[in-house]
Write a protein that holds these residues in place. Sequence first.
Motif, mmCIF file in Angstrom:
data_model
loop_
_atom_site.group_PDB
_atom_site.id
_atom_site.type_symbol
_atom_site.label_atom_id
_atom_site.label_comp_id
_atom_site.label_asym_id
_atom_site.label_seq_id
_atom_site.Cartn_x
_atom_site.Cartn_y
_atom_site.Cartn_z
ATOM 1 N N GLU A 69 0.836 -1.205 0.000
ATOM 2 C CA GLU A 69 0.000 0.000 0.000
ATOM 3 C C GLU A 69 0.870 1.253 0.000
ATOM 4 O O GLU A 69 1.952 1.276 0.596
ATOM 5 C CB GLU A 69 -0.912 -0.018 1.226
ATOM 6 C CG GLU A 69 -2.008 1.022 1.197
ATOM 7 C CD GLU A 69 -2.935 0.905 2.392
ATOM 8 O OE1 GLU A 69 -3.944 1.639 2.431
ATOM 9 O OE2 GLU A 69 -2.619 0.091 3.288
ATOM 10 N N TYR A 70 0.405 2.309 -0.679
ATOM 11 C CA TYR A 70 1.101 3.602 -0.791
ATOM 12 C C TYR A 70 2.499 3.431 -1.420
ATOM 13 O O TYR A 70 3.458 4.102 -1.027
ATOM 14 C CB TYR A 70 1.229 4.284 0.563
ATOM 15 C CG TYR A 70 -0.076 4.525 1.255
ATOM 16 C CD1 TYR A 70 -1.057 5.358 0.686
ATOM 17 C CD2 TYR A 70 -0.351 3.929 2.480
ATOM 18 C CE1 TYR A 70 -2.255 5.581 1.335
ATOM 19 C CE2 TYR A 70 -1.553 4.153 3.121
ATOM 20 C CZ TYR A 70 -2.504 4.972 2.542
ATOM 21 O OH TYR A 70 -3.719 5.193 3.181
ATOM 22 N N ALA A 71 2.606 2.531 -2.384
ATOM 23 C CA ALA A 71 3.899 2.277 -3.020
ATOM 24 C C ALA A 71 4.068 3.158 -4.243
ATOM 25 O O ALA A 71 3.089 3.605 -4.882
ATOM 26 C CB ALA A 71 4.018 0.808 -3.423
ATOM 27 N N LEU A 72 5.327 3.444 -4.581
ATOM 28 C CA LEU A 72 5.659 4.188 -5.794
ATOM 29 C C LEU A 72 5.837 3.189 -6.928
ATOM 30 O O LEU A 72 6.689 2.293 -6.851
ATOM 31 C CB LEU A 72 6.941 4.993 -5.587
ATOM 32 C CG LEU A 72 7.513 5.695 -6.834
ATOM 33 C CD1 LEU A 72 6.543 6.750 -7.362
ATOM 34 C CD2 LEU A 72 8.881 6.316 -6.519
ATOM 35 N N LEU A 73 5.030 3.348 -7.997
ATOM 36 C CA LEU A 73 5.062 2.442 -9.149
ATOM 37 C C LEU A 73 5.770 3.155 -10.295
ATOM 38 O O LEU A 73 5.235 4.120 -10.854
ATOM 39 C CB LEU A 73 3.649 2.035 -9.558
ATOM 40 C CG LEU A 73 2.728 1.510 -8.445
ATOM 41 C CD1 LEU A 73 1.361 1.161 -9.003
ATOM 42 C CD2 LEU A 73 3.366 0.324 -7.752
ATOM 43 N N SER A 74 6.961 2.682 -10.636
ATOM 44 C CA SER A 74 7.732 3.271 -11.737
ATOM 45 C C SER A 74 7.699 2.312 -12.922
ATOM 46 O O SER A 74 8.138 1.158 -12.818
ATOM 47 C CB SER A 74 9.183 3.531 -11.312
ATOM 48 O OG SER A 74 9.236 4.451 -10.234
ATOM 49 N N LEU A 75 7.159 2.791 -14.038
ATOM 50 C CA LEU A 75 7.088 1.987 -15.255
ATOM 51 C C LEU A 75 8.473 1.900 -15.885
ATOM 52 O O LEU A 75 9.122 2.924 -16.130
ATOM 53 C CB LEU A 75 6.089 2.601 -16.237
ATOM 54 C CG LEU A 75 5.923 1.882 -17.578
ATOM 55 C CD1 LEU A 75 5.288 0.517 -17.391
ATOM 56 C CD2 LEU A 75 5.070 2.737 -18.539
ATOM 57 N N LEU A 76 8.917 0.678 -16.153
ATOM 58 C CA LEU A 76 10.215 0.451 -16.792
ATOM 59 C C LEU A 76 9.995 0.088 -18.260
ATOM 60 O O LEU A 76 9.155 -0.765 -18.576
ATOM 61 C CB LEU A 76 10.977 -0.685 -16.087
ATOM 62 C CG LEU A 76 11.175 -0.556 -14.577
ATOM 63 C CD1 LEU A 76 11.951 -1.747 -14.054
ATOM 64 C CD2 LEU A 76 11.868 0.753 -14.237
ATOM 65 N N GLU A 77 10.736 0.755 -19.127
ATOM 66 C CA GLU A 77 10.645 0.478 -20.558
ATOM 67 C C GLU A 77 11.920 -0.214 -21.003
ATOM 68 O O GLU A 77 13.025 0.245 -20.713
ATOM 69 C CB GLU A 77 10.427 1.758 -21.359
ATOM 70 C CG GLU A 77 10.204 1.503 -22.845
ATOM 71 C CD GLU A 77 9.877 2.786 -23.600
ATOM 72 O OE1 GLU A 77 9.615 2.712 -24.819
ATOM 73 O OE2 GLU A 77 9.895 3.863 -22.953
#
Length: 393
Positions: A69-77
């Motif tokens: 919960e309340y996590a930072l989601l960074s999209l990796l390309e």
Amino acid sequence: MSDADIISAMRRKAGVGRPPPDVQPMSPAKALRLAAAKAAEDAIGLVMQVTNVIEERSSILRLPDQLPEYALLSLLEGPDNAYGLAVFDRNVISAVVEQQTTGKVLKLPPEERAPTATDAVMCTEITDHILSLFETNIAEVADPPDVAGFRVAAQLREARSISIAFDDVPYRVYRISVSLGRGVREGEILLVFPFARATPKPVPGAPNDFGRDFQAVVMKSEARLDTVLHRIRMPLADVMSLEAGMVLSIPRSAVSKVELRADDRLVSRAQLGQINGKRAVRLIFMTEEDDDPLEAPYGSEAGGFGDMGALSGGSEFPALSNGLGDMGDLPSLGDLPAMGNIGDMDSMGDVPPMGDLPPLGDFPAMGDMSGEMGELPDLGDFPAMGDLPTFDD
């Protein structure tokens, strides 16, 4: 005893009872431990120690439920439009932000709030650095997972965005437990990569090689061709009475009327011959008008009546090629009397009445007709290898 010998003996005594140094080979867990500690120190001076690494296989449906919960989601390309994910829980986010703003990790518990765009920007450098070092370290593994080339591209606001951005393929999840600021705080980092490199998506309007590849595969498949020399029709009773050693006559004309069939369909006609000392068949050009002998009515080529050819001038009867003799002396249709000149039926008075005809029982039996069959070719007349035409190599 010299001084060198004394020093060597002391070194041997000091090493007695000590286990040999434990040098572990490179593995994904070891590569992540080294990458996370070095990246945090080099990027922002943060002390980060990896305490545990768990590798899992997951799917796009299970990923949202595995996120804290309340996590930072960074999209990796990654390469070929492949996507991954880097997840920092709120303890890791607060430690990274505090280290860059106050120079140390505070002992106060982090605030329960959704990560902001500022948090994402401050965590991007350490995330990319971890990915870069992990990519370098994992290359030393015998069979490394495909994690090369992934970098931070954007921040995902909600976990439901994963099903929109990601392909529905298996994913490799590394769950990393870390100790932050010399044990001040415990946190968790998740790195998600495609389990196998996905096939590149076709670009609209680009040439598609599927047809060519499919044709190449089909053309390499095996096909069975059957060569049919001759077909014989006989009553079912005669078929049921066939025994080993019985002889079935095949006319000489069958040599030039060979059929090449695939799955019981006529592919081409052929001529029997020889080449390099082996029997061979030469294909004969077929037209669309050629009938399949299996579908021809009784009495045609399938019935063994021979090649009737074409009518000469539309009036002459053709010569038969089944051993019945030359029919060329028959009168043409134009020499026959017209229907009006036949006269009445009185001229048929010479026909014997039915009473004078012999009964069927007086006909000779099959065994007595051996003398009448002398004009038919026996099996010995079938062409041998030497009599077959030779094809050019």
